[in-house]
Scaffold this active site. Structure first.
Site, mmCIF file in Angstrom:
data_model
loop_
_atom_site.group_PDB
_atom_site.id
_atom_site.type_symbol
_atom_site.label_atom_id
_atom_site.label_comp_id
_atom_site.label_asym_id
_atom_site.label_seq_id
_atom_site.Cartn_x
_atom_site.Cartn_y
_atom_site.Cartn_z
ATOM 1 N N ASP A 34 0.707 -1.443 0.157
ATOM 2 C CA ASP A 34 0.693 0.424 -0.052
ATOM 3 C C ASP A 34 0.943 1.024 -0.081
ATOM 4 O O ASP A 34 0.483 2.681 -0.579
ATOM 5 C CB ASP A 34 -1.018 0.371 1.080
ATOM 6 C CG ASP A 34 -2.018 -1.002 1.332
ATOM 7 O OD1 ASP A 34 -2.616 -1.525 -0.180
ATOM 8 O OD2 ASP A 34 -2.390 -1.125 1.169
ATOM 9 N N GLY A 35 1.656 1.199 0.947
ATOM 10 C CA GLY A 35 2.385 2.280 1.324
ATOM 11 C C GLY A 35 3.468 2.910 -0.851
ATOM 12 O O GLY A 35 3.247 4.162 -0.990
ATOM 13 N N ARG B 257 2.264 6.133 -3.412
ATOM 14 C CA ARG B 257 4.000 6.957 -3.897
ATOM 15 C C ARG B 257 3.631 7.070 -5.299
ATOM 16 O O ARG B 257 3.934 8.149 -6.311
ATOM 17 C CB ARG B 257 5.004 6.642 -3.873
ATOM 18 C CG ARG B 257 5.954 6.692 -3.880
ATOM 19 C CD ARG B 257 7.073 6.057 -3.801
ATOM 20 N NE ARG B 257 8.171 6.339 -2.473
ATOM 21 C CZ ARG B 257 7.602 5.050 -1.668
ATOM 22 N NH1 ARG B 257 7.438 4.053 -1.775
ATOM 23 N NH2 ARG B 257 7.743 4.860 -0.450
ATOM 24 N N ARG C 268 5.682 17.164 24.059
ATOM 25 C CA ARG C 268 5.402 17.934 23.942
ATOM 26 C C ARG C 268 4.020 18.445 23.218
ATOM 27 O O ARG C 268 3.693 17.035 22.874
ATOM 28 C CB ARG C 268 5.748 19.640 23.453
ATOM 29 C CG ARG C 268 7.238 19.546 24.329
ATOM 30 C CD ARG C 268 7.119 20.415 25.290
ATOM 31 N NE ARG C 268 8.608 20.888 25.850
ATOM 32 C CZ ARG C 268 8.724 22.035 26.098
ATOM 33 N NH1 ARG C 268 8.265 23.061 25.873
ATOM 34 N NH2 ARG C 268 9.422 22.099 26.953
ATOM 35 N N ASN D 43 -3.960 9.970 1.125
ATOM 36 C CA ASN D 43 -4.325 9.501 2.105
ATOM 37 C C ASN D 43 -4.915 10.601 3.320
ATOM 38 O O ASN D 43 -5.912 10.346 3.659
ATOM 39 C CB ASN D 43 -3.548 8.496 2.786
ATOM 40 C CG ASN D 43 -3.732 6.863 2.803
ATOM 41 O OD1 ASN D 43 -4.776 6.987 2.151
ATOM 42 N ND2 ASN D 43 -3.544 6.118 3.977
ATOM 43 N N ASP D 44 -4.185 11.395 3.585
ATOM 44 C CA ASP D 44 -4.079 11.623 4.369
ATOM 45 C C ASP D 44 -2.962 13.559 4.778
ATOM 46 O O ASP D 44 -1.949 12.687 4.389
ATOM 47 C CB ASP D 44 -4.353 12.182 6.173
ATOM 48 C CG ASP D 44 -3.379 10.727 6.615
ATOM 49 O OD1 ASP D 44 -1.729 10.800 5.769
ATOM 50 O OD2 ASP D 44 -3.853 9.550 6.860
ATOM 51 N N ASP E 91 -2.319 16.052 20.399
ATOM 52 C CA ASP E 91 -0.336 14.897 19.498
ATOM 53 C C ASP E 91 -0.653 16.223 18.226
ATOM 54 O O ASP E 91 0.219 15.513 17.502
ATOM 55 C CB ASP E 91 -0.986 14.174 19.343
ATOM 56 C CG ASP E 91 -0.375 13.518 20.613
ATOM 57 O OD1 ASP E 91 -0.141 13.952 21.362
ATOM 58 O OD2 ASP E 91 -0.736 12.315 21.084
#
Length: 291
Positions: free
Chosen positions: A60-61, A65, A140, A129-130, A159
């Site tokens: 999927d990666g 791409r 932090r 995707n996002d 986050d």
């Protein structure tokens, strides 16, 4: 489809073997073929406008791409799974040679999916995707002030925040408690991650909205696209996210209702194996480790 492109994940031996076999078979069937690694330098500038079909061999990666390369020219992609997840891909590597003649003959159907256009400074980039704005330090938090179509909607500290397409709704958004959207849906998901106030939850945004995210941080933050492209973000930076003019186009052979069967399989598999990586290379780890 007289010209076929094959992009493969060169870090996976099975992907290399499958890609070479597909190239040889396509030539036997009278097609012109080009073959490249999905990790090649200059891939983002590759001109595929004269190509009728791109076959993506990997996980999927890899498909994420390759989509950023193919989408601006509207070239359809046949995803061949030679990785671990294969939630977005269409066929397994073991079936690819049998499916190839049908793909070259113009059979199957094309599924279109919404993508994101992300503006940051002078840069405009695309994601399937996002787009994720996340804290720069593990200890932090980062504050994000979110406006939609010029109206302030959220001001949260936590986050980070996710803006996901329907495709990305099954990725990090799902892991962060957001809703799953059917793949053809044009709406976007806006999902604060571990945010305060804790009552803030994911929001579904209508198509064609313009999302502005202003970042407030004294320790830096990051903008991540599809978990594969990361950009440092400084205090006061503004990131604009909207629907991309381009569409991801996937060649499918399964019936249009395939998504729910795939989703059911994914969810049941993750219940049986909770240590599995998040789908669609959600955190980018799968892409960086060879998907």
């Amino acid at each position: 489809m007289q010209r076929v492109g094959i992009l493969h994940q060169s870090h996976i031996p099975q992907a290399v073997v499958t890609a070479e076999a597909l190239a040889a078979r396509a030539k036997e069937l009278g097609r012109a073929v080009w073959l490249r690694s999905s990790w090649d330098d200059g891939l983002a500038q590759l001109d595929v406008s004269d190509t009728g079909l791109i076959i993506c061999v990997g996980g999927d990666g890899t498909l994420l791409r390759v989509t950023r390369v193919a989408a601006p020219s509207g070239v359809p992609i046949l995803g061949v799974n030679a990785g671990r997840l294969g939630f977005l891909t269409e066929v397994d590597a073991s079936d690819a040679l049998d499916v190839l003649p049908h793909a070259l003959a113009g059979e199957g159907w094309t599924e279109e999916r919404v993508m994101l256009a992300v503006e940051y400074g002078e840069m405009t980039a695309y994601a399937l995707n996002d787009a994720i704005i996340s804290r720069g330090s593990p200890a932090r938090t980062v504050q994000t002030n979110v406006s939609v179509n010029g109206t302030e909607l959220l001001a949260v500290r936590g986050d980070g925040i996710i803006v996901a397409t329907a495709t990305g709704s099954t990725a990090y958004n799902l892991a962060a408690g957001g809703p799953v959207l059917p793949p053809a849906t044009q709406e976007l998901v806006l999902n604060p991650v571990s945010a305060h106030p804790a009552a803030e939850s994911a929001v579904l945004l209508e198509p064609a909205v313009v999302v502005s995210i202003r970042v407030k941080t004294d320790h830096g933050a990051f903008l991540s696209l599809d978990g594969q492209e990361d950009y440092p973000v400084s205090d006061g930076a503004e990131i604009i996210i909207r629907e991309s003019p381009h569409r991801a186009r996937f060649l499918r052979f399964r019936p249009p209702g395939y998504f729910y069967a795939s989703l059911s399989d994914l969810l049941h598999r993750r219940r049986r194996h909770p240590d599995l990586p998040d789908p669609d290379a959600a955190s980018g780890a799968a892409a960086r480790q060879g998907e």
